[in-house]
Design an enzyme around this catalytic site. Structure first.
Site, PDB file in Angstrom:
ATOM      1  N   GLY A 124      55.790  72.082 -12.455  1.00 21.49           N
ATOM      2  CA  GLY A 124      56.224  73.319 -11.801  1.00 21.49           C
ATOM      3  C   GLY A 124      55.869  73.432 -10.334  1.00 21.49           C
ATOM      4  CG  ASP A 177      54.705  76.872 -11.799  1.00 22.47           C
ATOM      5  OD1 ASP A 177      53.611  77.235 -12.284  1.00 22.47           O
ATOM      6  OD2 ASP A 177      55.613  76.375 -12.497  1.00 22.47           O
ATOM      7  CG  ASP A 196      52.964  84.315 -17.931  1.00 15.17           C
ATOM      8  OD1 ASP A 196      52.789  85.539 -18.010  1.00 15.17           O
ATOM      9  OD2 ASP A 196      53.740  83.705 -18.700  1.00 15.17           O
ATOM     10  CG  PHE A 254      61.828  83.060 -17.989  1.00 17.36           C
ATOM     11  CD1 PHE A 254      60.667  82.430 -18.444  1.00 17.36           C
ATOM     12  CD2 PHE A 254      62.916  82.279 -17.621  1.00 17.36           C
ATOM     13  CE1 PHE A 254      60.602  81.050 -18.530  1.00 17.36           C
ATOM     14  CE2 PHE A 254      62.849  80.892 -17.710  1.00 17.36           C
ATOM     15  CZ  PHE A 254      61.700  80.277 -18.163  1.00 17.36           C
ATOM     16  CG  ASP A 292      61.231  74.221 -16.763  1.00 10.53           C
ATOM     17  OD1 ASP A 292      60.129  74.768 -16.564  1.00 10.53           O
ATOM     18  OD2 ASP A 292      61.575  73.774 -17.877  1.00 10.53           O
TER      19      ASP A 292
HETATM   20  P1  5GP Z   1      49.802  80.520 -17.702  1.00 12.62           P
HETATM   21  O1  5GP Z   1      49.005  79.305 -18.104  1.00 12.62           O
HETATM   22  O2  5GP Z   1      49.183  81.341 -16.580  1.00 12.62           O
HETATM   23  O3  5GP Z   1      50.227  81.339 -18.870  1.00 12.62           O
HETATM   24  O4  5GP Z   1      51.194  80.059 -17.206  1.00 12.62           O
HETATM   25  C1  5GP Z   1      51.392  79.095 -16.332  1.00 12.62           C
HETATM   26  C2  5GP Z   1      52.621  78.294 -16.682  1.00 12.62           C
HETATM   27  O5  5GP Z   1      53.542  78.926 -17.587  1.00 12.62           O
HETATM   28  C3  5GP Z   1      53.382  78.065 -15.412  1.00 12.62           C
HETATM   29  O6  5GP Z   1      52.843  76.973 -14.697  1.00 12.62           O
HETATM   30  C4  5GP Z   1      54.771  77.830 -15.937  1.00 12.62           C
HETATM   31  O7  5GP Z   1      54.893  76.472 -16.312  1.00 12.62           O
HETATM   32  C5  5GP Z   1      54.868  78.694 -17.169  1.00 12.62           C
HETATM   33  N1  5GP Z   1      55.512  79.988 -16.856  1.00 12.62           N
HETATM   34  C6  5GP Z   1      54.939  81.206 -16.886  1.00 12.62           C
HETATM   35  N2  5GP Z   1      55.812  82.168 -16.517  1.00 12.62           N
HETATM   36  C7  5GP Z   1      56.968  81.535 -16.236  1.00 12.62           C
HETATM   37  C8  5GP Z   1      58.266  81.990 -15.793  1.00 12.62           C
HETATM   38  O8  5GP Z   1      58.557  83.178 -15.554  1.00 12.62           O
HETATM   39  N3  5GP Z   1      59.219  81.034 -15.606  1.00 12.62           N
HETATM   40  C9  5GP Z   1      58.982  79.713 -15.832  1.00 12.62           C
HETATM   41  N4  5GP Z   1      59.995  78.864 -15.626  1.00 12.62           N
HETATM   42  N5  5GP Z   1      57.780  79.253 -16.255  1.00 12.62           N
HETATM   43  C10 5GP Z   1      56.781  80.164 -16.460  1.00 12.62           C
HETATM   44 MG    MG Z   2      53.064  75.011 -15.156  1.00 14.35          MG
END
Ligand code: 5GP
Ligand code: MG
Length: 193
Positions: free
Chosen positions: A57, A114, A117, A166, A173
């Site tokens: 990402g 990237d 979340d 999203f 992606d």
């Molecule tokens: P976390 O570990 O903080 O939950 O999320 C990080 C990863 O979840 C990001 O690096 C990404 O790969 C994926 N992710 C979280 N939200 C989104 C989103 O809105 N769109 C996309 N494409 N990927 C997301």
């Molecule tokens: Mg990621």
């Protein structure tokens, strides 16, 4: 129709995209700002800075970010984190795949991701790198969702706070598509079939 605004509008468009959240121009400007701020903050760490982009990402973000720091001696070491399913934050998780950065002892580590979340990715990497003897570990994300799990996760540098939607583009992606869009936006319902 030769002014830069109309060119820019034409560029930030894709038939599968419903709405542009962060334009390519805004990204370009903010990435340089972040690189300048971080370059100053790490002036003391010249030669001992290891930038760790989280694949896939942050591929585009990392490429633009390090190019805005040409004067700094830094190492680039990639890492890959996979998220696994789950209906809520408690059952979702992140796991490392592939090799981890080596020889972090005494190095200042800057994680580049990237989007923030659930916070699982940053928590996992931070503890891994701290346990490997890094002198310091900080994180920089291009995007952070305006949700409690993201806002409460420690992250030193944030490009943009965005609504909880999203998003795709600029490395992000859907089903491995749309990473090549130069902007960040939401997908039309028909494209998420
Ligand atoms: P976390 O570990 O903080 O939950 O999320 C990080 C990863 O979840 C990001 O690096 C990404 O790969 C994926 N992710 C979280 N939200 C989104 C989103 O809105 N769109 C996309 N494409 N990927 C997301
Ligand atoms: Mg990621």
């Amino acid at each position: 129709m030769h002014d830069s605004l109309s060119n820019h509008t034409n560029e930030d468009r894709h038939e599968d995209v419903e709405r542009v959240l962060v334009s390519s121009a805004a990204i370009a400007k903010r990435v340089v700002e972040l690189a300048q701020q971080i370059g100053n903050d790490y002036a003391h760490a010249d030669g001992r800075l290891t930038v760790v982009p989280v694949m896939t990402g942050s591929l585009l973000f990392a490429a633009d970010f390090v190019r805005a720091l040409p004067q700094r001696r830094l190492r680039l070491q990639l890492t890959t984190v996979s998220s696994y399913g789950g209906k809520n934050t408690a059952t979702r998780g992140s796991t490392l795949s592939g090799s981890l950065p080596k020889h972090l002892e005494g190095h200042h580590v800057l994680i580049l991701d990237d989007i923030l979340d659930s916070g699982g990715t940053l928590r996992l990497l931070r503890s891994e790198f701290e346990s490997r003897g890094a002198a310091s570990v900080r994180a920089c994300v291009l995007l952070r969702k305006k949700i409690p799990s993201a806002v409460s996760t420690p992250c030193e540098y944030v490009g943009f706070d965005i609504d909880d939607e999203f998003v795709v583009g600029y490395g992000l992606d859907y089903d491995d598509l749309y990473r090549n869009l130069p902007f960040v936006g939401t997908l039309r319902r028909e494209a998420r079939a």
